[in-house]
Scaffold this motif. Structure first.
Motif: not given
Length: 303
Positions: A92-100, A107-111
């Motif tokens: 998984w990954f995230y980017s401190w945002s609600k969308t990617s 890879l799962k994106f977690f908002p």
């Protein structure tokens, strides 16, 4: 062990059934049909769209022993090449945002609902998890009192009715400040849905991370370590120092039952928005063109 999960949907506009291969069932629960409706939907579910005949002839196979189900990456503005390079070893990954802006085939994106301004905004797609406010106990981050956060949390819950994990606001590595804020938040948010507790760490020793984790066990929920790297002034924060630290801490995180998910904070020297040490830690996993750094190669190889 090799496995394949395939969710198929017969569409009137197609000759053959479409199939979202390798991941929909586990990722989207009962929404497998939604996963197969389009390429974008399937990408969000962690699969690859093909027709049923292709799936049967050339199934996507994955060696589960080489891919961590815990490990992810915290990375700002990832490129498609970066995500592709990480797919073989991370979950998984995230980017401190609600969308990617980028989607990944596996890879799962977690908002994240980063702060109060995001509470009123919608979240796109079907996510496995939603991450709560980022370090609200710090003025430089989402900065809100436990009481304000508790008052907003029901609006966050409303966004999470289809997700499997709603993760608490993420606490910084200051144990006293973080546990006090979390205790007040949970006290003010009676009956709230919180499926896991998120914490951050920039300690450079396994013993210090174990002490941090021990401090949060008492809340009785799985722990998500959603930022970690070595960033202590006076310590070796070069890439070689990060490698030594990573080789010690990642095996412990993988075997520690209280840690449900963890994400390395990927940032090269000179890229840190909020510098912790001087010089900056050289903790980047993958370059913009998709080349793994030496540290990234280690992160994907550890078991």
């Amino acid at each position: 062990m090799l496995f394949i999960v395939c969710i198929c949907l017969a569409l009137a506009s197609t000759v053959a059934a479409q199939c979202c291969s390798d991941g929909c069932g586990a990722t989207c629960g009962d929404t497998g049909a939604w996963c197969a409706e389009s390429v974008d939907n399937c990408n969000q579910c962690g699969g690859k769209l093909c027709n049923q005949e292709q799936a049967e002839r050339q199934p996507q196979q994955r060696h589960t022993s080489h891919r961590s189900t815990k490990r992810g990456i915290a990375i700002r503005h990832p490129s498609a090449a970066q995500l592709h390079a990480l797919e073989a070893g991370l979950d998984w990954f995230y980017s401190w945002s609600k969308t990617s802006p980028q989607a990944s085939s596996s890879l799962k994106f977690f908002p994240m609902v980063h702060g109060r301004s995001e509470v009123q905004q919608g979240l796109e797609g079907h996510a496995y998890a939603i991450l709560g406010f980022n370090e609200p106990e710090l003025e430089s981050q989402s900065h809100m009192s436990p009481q304000e956060a508790a008052g907003l949390w029901h609006q966050v819950e409303a966004k999470a009715h289809t997700v499997q994990k709603l993760v608490s606001p993420a606490m910084c590595g200051d144990i006293g400040r973080g546990t006090a804020w979390m205790r007040s938040f949970l006290g003010a948010c009676q009956g709230c849905r919180i499926d896991a507790i998120a914490i951050h760490s920039y300690y450079c020793d396994v013993a210090d991370i174990q002490r941090l984790v021990d401090a949060y066990r008492g809340f009785g929920k799985p722990i998500w370590l959603t930022e970690f790297a070595c960033a202590v002034q006076g310590r070796d924060v070069s890439m070689q120092g990060q490698i030594r630290f990573m080789k010690e801490v990642v095996p412990w995180l993988e075997q520690e039952s209280s840690i449900e998910k963890c994400a390395w904070f990927s940032s090269f020297s000179g890229q840190w928005s909020y510098p912790i040490t001087s010089p900056d830690p050289d903790a980047g996993l993958v370059y913009p063109d998709g080349r793994l750094s030496e540290l990234g190669q280690v992160y994907l190889s550890l078991t």
